[in-house]
Design a protein around this motif. Structure first.
Motif, PDB file in Angstrom:
ATOM      1  N   GLY A 139       0.822  -1.210   0.000  1.00 54.92           N
ATOM      2  CA  GLY A 139       0.000   0.000   0.000  1.00 54.92           C
ATOM      3  C   GLY A 139       0.852   1.254   0.000  1.00 54.92           C
ATOM      4  N   ARG A 140       1.913   1.253   0.797  1.00 57.38           N
ATOM      5  CA  ARG A 140       2.806   2.414   0.832  1.00 57.38           C
ATOM      6  C   ARG A 140       3.552   2.591  -0.486  1.00 57.38           C
ATOM      7  NH1 ARG A 140       3.578   0.144   6.019  1.00 57.38           N
ATOM      8  NH2 ARG A 140       5.552  -0.859   5.386  1.00 57.38           N
ATOM      9  N   LEU A 141       3.858   1.477  -1.149  1.00 55.64           N
ATOM     10  CA  LEU A 141       4.611   1.535  -2.408  1.00 55.64           C
ATOM     11  C   LEU A 141       3.716   1.739  -3.621  1.00 55.64           C
ATOM     12  CD1 LEU A 141       7.030  -1.463  -1.683  1.00 55.64           C
ATOM     13  CD2 LEU A 141       7.701   0.952  -1.836  1.00 55.64           C
ATOM     14  N   GLY A 142       2.427   1.536  -3.450  1.00 57.06           N
ATOM     15  CA  GLY A 142       1.501   1.691  -4.564  1.00 57.06           C
ATOM     16  C   GLY A 142       1.585   0.558  -5.570  1.00 57.06           C
ATOM     17  N   LEU A 143       1.720  -0.666  -5.089  1.00 56.63           N
ATOM     18  CA  LEU A 143       1.797  -1.806  -6.000  1.00 56.63           C
ATOM     19  C   LEU A 143       1.045  -2.994  -5.418  1.00 56.63           C
ATOM     20  CD1 LEU A 143       4.075  -3.843  -4.573  1.00 56.63           C
ATOM     21  CD2 LEU A 143       5.660  -2.193  -5.546  1.00 56.63           C
ATOM     22  N   ARG A 144       0.878  -4.029  -6.239  1.00 54.92           N
ATOM     23  CA  ARG A 144       0.250  -5.270  -5.809  1.00 54.92           C
ATOM     24  C   ARG A 144       1.282  -6.385  -5.881  1.00 54.92           C
ATOM     25  NH1 ARG A 144      -5.031  -5.375  -4.991  1.00 54.92           N
ATOM     26  NH2 ARG A 144      -5.069  -7.659  -5.147  1.00 54.92           N
ATOM     27  N   GLN A 145       1.140  -7.354  -4.999  1.00 54.56           N
ATOM     28  CA  GLN A 145       2.091  -8.467  -4.947  1.00 54.56           C
ATOM     29  C   GLN A 145       1.343  -9.791  -4.908  1.00 54.56           C
ATOM     30  OE1 GLN A 145       5.593  -8.595  -4.977  1.00 54.56           O
ATOM     31  NE2 GLN A 145       5.132 -10.785  -5.200  1.00 54.56           N
ATOM     32  N   ARG A 146       1.777 -10.714  -5.750  1.00 63.70           N
ATOM     33  CA  ARG A 146       1.220 -12.067  -5.727  1.00 63.70           C
ATOM     34  C   ARG A 146       1.915 -12.886  -4.629  1.00 63.70           C
ATOM     35  NH1 ARG A 146       1.936 -13.529 -11.978  1.00 63.70           N
ATOM     36  NH2 ARG A 146       3.871 -12.390 -11.538  1.00 63.70           N
ATOM     37  N   LEU A 147       1.108 -13.609  -3.869  1.00 62.02           N
ATOM     38  CA  LEU A 147       1.615 -14.411  -2.758  1.00 62.02           C
ATOM     39  C   LEU A 147       1.455 -15.898  -3.045  1.00 62.02           C
ATOM     40  CD1 LEU A 147       0.054 -12.596   0.351  1.00 62.02           C
ATOM     41  CD2 LEU A 147       2.276 -12.148  -0.737  1.00 62.02           C
ATOM     42  N   LEU A 148       2.418 -16.671  -2.539  1.00 62.99           N
ATOM     43  CA  LEU A 148       2.264 -18.110  -2.411  1.00 62.99           C
ATOM     44  C   LEU A 148       2.097 -18.423  -0.934  1.00 62.99           C
ATOM     45  CD1 LEU A 148       5.110 -19.481  -4.744  1.00 62.99           C
ATOM     46  CD2 LEU A 148       2.755 -18.908  -5.354  1.00 62.99           C
ATOM     47  N   LEU A 149       1.266 -19.379  -0.622  1.00 58.52           N
ATOM     48  CA  LEU A 149       1.112 -19.844   0.752  1.00 58.52           C
ATOM     49  C   LEU A 149       1.904 -21.134   0.918  1.00 58.52           C
ATOM     50  CD1 LEU A 149      -2.738 -19.388   1.296  1.00 58.52           C
ATOM     51  CD2 LEU A 149      -0.904 -17.685   1.522  1.00 58.52           C
ATOM     52  N   ARG A 150       2.740 -21.183   1.950  1.00 55.60           N
ATOM     53  CA  ARG A 150       3.381 -22.448   2.272  1.00 55.60           C
ATOM     54  C   ARG A 150       2.425 -23.241   3.144  1.00 55.60           C
ATOM     55  NH1 ARG A 150       8.994 -23.944   5.519  1.00 55.60           N
ATOM     56  NH2 ARG A 150       9.096 -26.067   4.752  1.00 55.60           N
ATOM     57  N   VAL A 151       2.136 -24.462   2.738  1.00 58.70           N
ATOM     58  CA  VAL A 151       1.156 -25.288   3.447  1.00 58.70           C
ATOM     59  C   VAL A 151       1.848 -26.535   3.984  1.00 58.70           C
ATOM     60  CG1 VAL A 151      -0.860 -24.429   2.232  1.00 58.70           C
ATOM     61  CG2 VAL A 151       0.447 -26.320   1.249  1.00 58.70           C
ATOM     62  N   LEU A 152       1.277 -27.081   5.060  1.00 59.60           N
ATOM     63  CA  LEU A 152       1.873 -28.265   5.658  1.00 59.60           C
ATOM     64  C   LEU A 152       0.842 -29.085   6.398  1.00 59.60           C
ATOM     65  CD1 LEU A 152       3.835 -27.361   8.892  1.00 59.60           C
ATOM     66  CD2 LEU A 152       2.594 -25.638   7.629  1.00 59.60           C
ATOM     67  N   ASP A 153       1.240 -30.316   6.661  1.00 61.25           N
ATOM     68  CA  ASP A 153       0.413 -31.297   7.367  1.00 61.25           C
ATOM     69  C   ASP A 153       1.331 -32.039   8.349  1.00 61.25           C
ATOM     70  OD1 ASP A 153      -2.219 -33.075   7.261  1.00 61.25           O
ATOM     71  OD2 ASP A 153      -0.505 -34.453   7.247  1.00 61.25           O
ATOM     72  N   PRO A 154       0.817 -32.506   9.467  1.00 61.14           N
ATOM     73  CA  PRO A 154       1.684 -33.207  10.428  1.00 61.14           C
ATOM     74  C   PRO A 154       2.430 -34.403   9.846  1.00 61.14           C
ATOM     75  CG  PRO A 154      -0.392 -32.632  11.469  1.00 61.14           C
ATOM     76  CD  PRO A 154      -0.552 -32.297  10.016  1.00 61.14           C
ATOM     77  N   GLU A 155       1.923 -34.992   8.766  1.00 56.47           N
ATOM     78  CA  GLU A 155       2.588 -36.150   8.176  1.00 56.47           C
ATOM     79  C   GLU A 155       3.658 -35.773   7.150  1.00 56.47           C
ATOM     80  OE1 GLU A 155       1.976 -39.278   9.232  1.00 56.47           O
ATOM     81  OE2 GLU A 155       0.726 -38.239  10.706  1.00 56.47           O
ATOM     82  N   ASP A 156       3.830 -34.498   6.893  1.00 50.89           N
ATOM     83  CA  ASP A 156       4.775 -34.062   5.869  1.00 50.89           C
ATOM     84  C   ASP A 156       6.222 -34.251   6.306  1.00 50.89           C
ATOM     85  OD1 ASP A 156       2.766 -33.322   4.170  1.00 50.89           O
ATOM     86  OD2 ASP A 156       2.987 -31.170   4.489  1.00 50.89           O
ATOM     87  N   THR A 157       7.106 -34.294   5.310  1.00 51.68           N
ATOM     88  CA  THR A 157       8.545 -34.245   5.552  1.00 51.68           C
ATOM     89  C   THR A 157       8.932 -32.794   5.805  1.00 51.68           C
ATOM     90  OG1 THR A 157       8.986 -36.152   4.131  1.00 51.68           O
ATOM     91  CG2 THR A 157      10.828 -34.640   4.551  1.00 51.68           C
ATOM     92  N   LEU A 158       9.561 -32.531   6.947  1.00 55.75           N
ATOM     93  CA  LEU A 158      10.019 -31.182   7.290  1.00 55.75           C
ATOM     94  C   LEU A 158      11.421 -31.286   7.876  1.00 55.75           C
ATOM     95  CD1 LEU A 158       6.802 -29.843   9.080  1.00 55.75           C
ATOM     96  CD2 LEU A 158       7.573 -29.238   6.789  1.00 55.75           C
TER      97      LEU A 158
END
Length: 384
Positions: A139-158
């Motif tokens: 908002g301060r810069l006057g632009l839009r940004q595309r986001l990715l969400l990092r998702v996880l599950d308790p069974e995932d490899t981390l």
């Protein structure tokens, strides 16, 4: 880990390291065969194009090198994936386009405006709070940004030190909050690692994380979001790209694939050949062992062997790495060796966490090796 493969598949690189050491190149230097690296990159890009997968290149393991970044951009790679905000800042200052930022390390609040002003293609967020900070900065810069969400599950490899993201059970509520933001748009998903080398199968295979990212995709689409990117990193190379495409991935992020140093490359010959070695020098002998200069140790390198002396006249000895709680002033070698002799190793690298130098070497494929530049482990040029 990769020494015998490198000697067999890229002996010119080993010979170049020994020759350049004899001409005064200092120990604790990684040598990158630019001819081999760029040929590997071309092969990966051709395979990705055939699979309709886009590529962001990962260079932390090669020392955040801006010259390599420029050469990969010239081959048509989409941009850099920066592992943390320091890498993003260094590439921005070098004029390198960022394709993906924020995945393994979130962008801190005070660096958001600098990094978002550089217009990265996508930024990954782990939380509603970070998305709100990005929204305010945009908002301060006057632009839009595309986001990715990092998702996880308790069974995932981390991996330890890399925890973070939206649990699937919390995602519907999070999406409603994210929908209210005015300057950022949720445009896709990522998780890490989506693929890993399977020793039993002797191939790069999917992890449980793939099930998680697909479950998240369904949630986003049912909530009315358009999922334009399904980012599926880890072990991206010619062998794994068809699997990424078959799993619905839109983007891969080759890192060790570029240098021919994924665990798969240690087990079997692949399209990519080894393109990096570590040069040291025998410092001294003590109690029947030799010690060579260190500085480039990485705990998960799986270093096991070193070539002492010349490619034809030398010998291979075992390597005794320092313990994890110790500073890597030296590597031990299993047997006495002539002081000041060349030592060449090849192992899994993460140069950005070392204090090593990086020498880019051109012309090895023509038998005319020459150093085109020497850099710090953080990608800063050394000397003229």
């Amino acid at each position: 880990m990769f020494l015998t493969q490198t000697i067999r598949r890229n002996p010119g690189l080993v010979e170049a390291a020994i020759r350049l050491h004899g001409e005064g190149l200092l120990p604790d230097t990684y040598l990158i065969d630019m001819d081999a690296l760029l040929e590997n990159a071309r092969k990966i890009k051709q395979c990705a194009d055939a699979c309709d997968v886009k590529l962001y290149y990962m260079l932390k393991q090669l020392g955040r090198n801006p010259e390599i970044a420029r050469r990969l951009a010239a081959l048509g790679y989409e941009g850099a994936v920066t592992v943390d905000f320091e890498e993003a800042q260094s590439f921005i200052r070098a004029g390198i386009h960022i394709g993906h930022v924020g995945h393994l390390v979130q962008v801190p609040k005070s660096a958001l405006e600098e990094i978002l002003a550089a217009r990265p293609d996508y930024m990954t967020v782990y939380s509603i709070e970070k998305a709100r900070e990005a929204d305010a900065a945009c908002g301060r810069l006057g632009l839009r940004q595309r986001l990715l969400l990092r998702v996880l599950d308790p069974e995932d490899t981390l991996y330890s030190g890399q925890y973070g993201g939206f649990y699937l059970k919390d995602l519907p509520e999070a999406l409603e909050a994210l929908r209210q933001l005015q300057h950022v748009t949720v445009a896709g998903l990522t998780t890490f690692p989506c693929f890993l080398y399977d020793e039993e199968l002797r191939k790069i295979a999917p992890t449980h994380n793939l099930q998680t990212i697909h479950a998240a995709k369904g949630m986003l689409e049912r909530a009315g979001f358009t999922v334009e990117q399904m980012n599926m990193p880890s072990a991206t190379c010619c062998q794994s790209l068809p699997s990424i495409a078959a799993a619905g991935g839109t983007h891969g992020e080759p890192g060790h694939g570029l240098s021919g140093t994924t665990p798969l490359h240690a087990a079997a010959d692949q399209e990519e050949i080894p393109a990096i070695v570590y040069l040291s020098e025998v410092s001294h002998n003590l109690d029947g062992k030799a010690y060579c200069y260190g500085g480039g140790h990485y705990r998960r390198s799986h270093v096991s062997q070193a070539l002492i002396g010349g490619l034809q006249s030398g010998r291979i000895v075992g390597v005794i790495p320092p313990t994890d709680e110790s500073i890597d002033y030296h590597f031990g070698l299993s047997g006495e060796c002539p002081v000041s002799e060349s030592v060449v190793m090849a192992f899994r690298t993460q140069i950005f966490v070392t204090r090593s130098r990086v020498a880019l070497v051109e012309g090895i494929s023509r038998g005319e090796p020459a150093i085109s530049g020497i850099y710090t482990a953080q990608g800063q040029p050394i000397g003229g």
